[in-house]
Design a protein around this motif. Structure first.
Motif, PDB file in Angstrom:
ATOM      1  N   LEU A   4      52.323  44.888  17.370  1.00 16.09           N
ATOM      2  CA  LEU A   4      51.041  44.300  17.733  1.00 16.09           C
ATOM      3  C   LEU A   4      51.192  43.404  18.942  1.00 16.09           C
ATOM      4  N   THR A   5      52.267  42.645  18.993  1.00 16.76           N
ATOM      5  CA  THR A   5      52.502  41.767  20.143  1.00 16.76           C
ATOM      6  C   THR A   5      52.699  42.568  21.422  1.00 16.76           C
ATOM      7  N   ARG A   6      53.410  43.706  21.290  1.00 14.65           N
ATOM      8  CA  ARG A   6      53.630  44.551  22.466  1.00 14.65           C
ATOM      9  C   ARG A   6      52.306  45.129  22.961  1.00 14.65           C
ATOM     10  N   LYS A   7      51.457  45.573  22.054  1.00 14.52           N
ATOM     11  CA  LYS A   7      50.156  46.108  22.448  1.00 14.52           C
ATOM     12  C   LYS A   7      49.275  45.026  23.066  1.00 14.52           C
ATOM     13  N   THR A   8      49.369  43.827  22.482  1.00 11.43           N
ATOM     14  CA  THR A   8      48.572  42.723  23.018  1.00 11.43           C
ATOM     15  C   THR A   8      48.993  42.394  24.437  1.00 11.43           C
ATOM     16  N   ARG A   9      50.297  42.384  24.676  1.00  3.85           N
ATOM     17  CA  ARG A   9      50.790  42.066  26.011  1.00  3.85           C
ATOM     18  C   ARG A   9      50.373  43.120  27.025  1.00  3.85           C
ATOM     19  N   SER A  10      50.211  44.372  26.582  1.00  2.00           N
ATOM     20  CA  SER A  10      49.881  45.451  27.512  1.00  2.00           C
ATOM     21  C   SER A  10      48.515  45.255  28.164  1.00  2.00           C
ATOM     22  N   TRP A  11      47.578  44.577  27.456  1.00  2.00           N
ATOM     23  CA  TRP A  11      46.274  44.337  28.067  1.00  2.00           C
ATOM     24  C   TRP A  11      46.045  42.881  28.411  1.00  2.00           C
ATOM     25  N   LEU A  12      46.797  41.964  27.754  1.00  2.00           N
ATOM     26  CA  LEU A  12      46.568  40.549  28.001  1.00  2.00           C
ATOM     27  C   LEU A  12      47.008  40.140  29.406  1.00  2.00           C
ATOM     28  N   THR A  13      48.164  40.624  29.849  1.00  2.00           N
ATOM     29  CA  THR A  13      48.657  40.250  31.175  1.00  2.00           C
ATOM     30  C   THR A  13      47.717  40.728  32.282  1.00  2.00           C
ATOM     31  N   PRO A  14      47.300  42.019  32.286  1.00  2.00           N
ATOM     32  CA  PRO A  14      46.330  42.425  33.319  1.00  2.00           C
ATOM     33  C   PRO A  14      45.017  41.657  33.254  1.00  2.00           C
ATOM     34  N   ALA A  15      44.584  41.344  32.009  1.00  2.00           N
ATOM     35  CA  ALA A  15      43.326  40.617  31.862  1.00  2.00           C
ATOM     36  C   ALA A  15      43.434  39.215  32.463  1.00  2.00           C
ATOM     37  N   LEU A  16      44.549  38.546  32.235  1.00  2.00           N
ATOM     38  CA  LEU A  16      44.741  37.212  32.789  1.00  2.00           C
ATOM     39  C   LEU A  16      44.838  37.243  34.311  1.00  2.00           C
ATOM     40  N   LEU A  17      45.436  38.288  34.858  1.00  2.00           N
ATOM     41  CA  LEU A  17      45.549  38.400  36.309  1.00  2.00           C
ATOM     42  C   LEU A  17      44.206  38.730  36.959  1.00  2.00           C
ATOM     43  N   LEU A  18      43.383  39.496  36.249  1.00  2.00           N
ATOM     44  CA  LEU A  18      42.096  39.890  36.799  1.00  2.00           C
ATOM     45  C   LEU A  18      41.023  38.828  36.619  1.00  2.00           C
ATOM     46  N   PHE A  19      41.196  37.938  35.644  1.00  2.00           N
ATOM     47  CA  PHE A  19      40.144  36.979  35.333  1.00  2.00           C
ATOM     48  C   PHE A  19      39.777  36.077  36.512  1.00  2.00           C
ATOM     49  N   PRO A  20      40.724  35.441  37.219  1.00  2.00           N
ATOM     50  CA  PRO A  20      40.325  34.551  38.331  1.00  2.00           C
ATOM     51  C   PRO A  20      39.519  35.249  39.416  1.00  2.00           C
ATOM     52  N   PRO A  21      39.975  36.406  39.965  1.00  2.00           N
ATOM     53  CA  PRO A  21      39.155  37.034  41.012  1.00  2.00           C
ATOM     54  C   PRO A  21      37.808  37.537  40.515  1.00  2.00           C
ATOM     55  N   VAL A  22      37.771  38.070  39.271  1.00  2.00           N
ATOM     56  CA  VAL A  22      36.499  38.548  38.736  1.00  2.00           C
ATOM     57  C   VAL A  22      35.536  37.389  38.524  1.00  2.00           C
ATOM     58  N   LEU A  24      35.557  34.534  40.121  1.00  2.00           N
ATOM     59  CA  LEU A  24      35.158  34.064  41.443  1.00  2.00           C
ATOM     60  C   LEU A  24      34.099  34.978  42.049  1.00  2.00           C
ATOM     61  N   PHE A  25      34.282  36.288  41.893  1.00  2.00           N
ATOM     62  CA  PHE A  25      33.298  37.247  42.413  1.00  2.00           C
ATOM     63  C   PHE A  25      31.948  37.062  41.730  1.00  2.00           C
ATOM     64  N   LEU A  26      31.958  36.905  40.397  1.00  2.00           N
ATOM     65  CA  LEU A  26      30.703  36.731  39.673  1.00  2.00           C
ATOM     66  C   LEU A  26      30.006  35.435  40.068  1.00  2.00           C
ATOM     67  N   ALA A  27      30.789  34.366  40.283  1.00  2.00           N
ATOM     68  CA  ALA A  27      30.195  33.069  40.598  1.00  2.00           C
ATOM     69  C   ALA A  27      29.704  32.997  42.047  1.00  2.00           C
ATOM     70  N   VAL A  28      30.502  33.519  42.971  1.00  2.00           N
ATOM     71  CA  VAL A  28      30.185  33.360  44.390  1.00  2.00           C
ATOM     72  C   VAL A  28      29.261  34.458  44.899  1.00  2.00           C
ATOM     73  N   ILE A  29      29.444  35.680  44.438  1.00  2.00           N
ATOM     74  CA  ILE A  29      28.675  36.809  44.972  1.00  2.00           C
ATOM     75  C   ILE A  29      27.484  37.155  44.080  1.00  2.00           C
ATOM     76  N   VAL A  30      27.752  37.495  42.821  1.00  2.00           N
ATOM     77  CA  VAL A  30      26.686  37.997  41.955  1.00  2.00           C
ATOM     78  C   VAL A  30      25.673  36.901  41.632  1.00  2.00           C
ATOM     79  N   PHE A  31      26.161  35.745  41.169  1.00  2.00           N
ATOM     80  CA  PHE A  31      25.243  34.671  40.782  1.00  2.00           C
ATOM     81  C   PHE A  31      24.420  34.190  41.971  1.00  2.00           C
TER      82      PHE A  31
END
Length: 294
Positions: A4-22, A24-31
């Motif tokens: 379970l930890t291995r599966k969690t890491r497989s999506w958690l790391t990309p999600a954490l890396l994508l969260f700041p730019p996404v 920022l895009f939602l706040a600065v561009i979309v909103f």
């Protein structure tokens, strides 16, 4: 638990890396885009309260002669800027040749890309200056007097577009150089075996492999033409008498100098709608062509 930890890491790391730019895009561009559309339905000076006026700003746009002048200039920018991709391709084909001294030529063609638009605008303002500019020197060689392009309502937009094309062609050249360096040698060799050369090689072997590069070049060039602002601000400030203004510059002028943020937001919304329609049409054409080719 370890699985379970291995599966969690497989999506958690990309999600954490994508969260700041996404985020920022939602706040600065979309909103801010939705906020701009909301403000366009109000009378707002940037300091006080919003006053709801519905479609009042858009009705005023339809009665504003300057809006149609700016819209016409945006069309001129869009049409003339479409020269940048083919000219960039031509320059890329030229400097990609294995000829002595071509690296120096490539560097010279690359120079406009690293210059700030303000610097390009200042340089071309001097080029167009009557009596002392480079253009006047060229005309004097033929015994003629150079026109004052930046003071002529008929030619000022074309003069500014000509200045803006210089770095845009260099940008397209860099894109096509990257594409030319990734061409399939096997296809080129097969074409040579079949006797293809010159224009035939270019049309049937090279250009089909540059389809994605051309898509990027045309899309970015079109967006750059529609949001043209900096060169106008530096070279003419929208003059003479608003004849060189575009929608982006008119939006800026109405919002910053006239304190009419609601009216400026309405212009921005119209510009966004035009860009969205163009991009949707262009994407549909590209998707249709890709489906036919496959």
């Amino acid at each position: 638990m370890a699985l379970l930890t291995r599966k969690t890491r497989s999506w958690l790391t990309p999600a954490l890396l994508l969260f700041p730019p996404v985020a920022l895009f939602l706040a600065v561009i979309v909103f801010t885009s939705f906020q701009s559309v909301w403000i366009s339905f109000h009378r707002y000076d940037g300091f006080g309260d919003l006053t709801w006026i519905g479609l009042g700003n858009y009705e005023e746009l339809l009665q504003d002669p300057q809006f149609f002048v700016s819209l016409r200039n945006n069309v001129i920018w869009l049409v003339l800027f479409m020269l940048a991709p083919p000219l960039g391709l031509a320059v890329a084909l030229l400097v990609n040749q294995k000829i002595r001294g071509m690296r120096i030529a490539k560097s010279l063609f690359f120079v406009p890309l690293v210059l700030a638009p303000v610097a390009v605008g200042v340089v071309f303002s001097w080029v167009y200056t009557p009596q002392i500019g480079l253009l006047s020197k060229v005309f004097s060689l033929f015994g003629a007097e150079a026109p004052a392009l930046l003071s002529d309502e008929r030619w000022v937009t074309f003069a500014v577009v000509g200045a803006a094309l210089w770095p845009q062609i260099a940008f397209c050249m860099v894109l096509y150089l990257a594409g030319l360096n990734n061409l399939s040698e096997d296809l080129i060799a097969a074409g040579r075996v079949d006797g293809a050369k010159g224009a035939t090689m270019l049309w049937h072997i090279v250009l089909p492999q540059l389809t994605q590069v051309s898509f990027i070049a045309v899309a970015i060039t079109a967006i750059g033409a529609l949001r043209s602002f900096d060169m106008i601000s530096v070279m003419t400030a929208g003059g003479p008498f608003g004849s060189s203004s575009t929608l982006a510059y008119q939006m800026y002028e109405q919002s910053i100098f006239s304190y009419r943020f609601g009216y400026g937001a309405a212009i921005a919304t119209v510009l966004f709608a035009i860009m969205s329609v163009f991009i949707a049409w262009y994407l549909s054409r590209v998707t249709r062509n890709d489906a036919r080719s496959s």
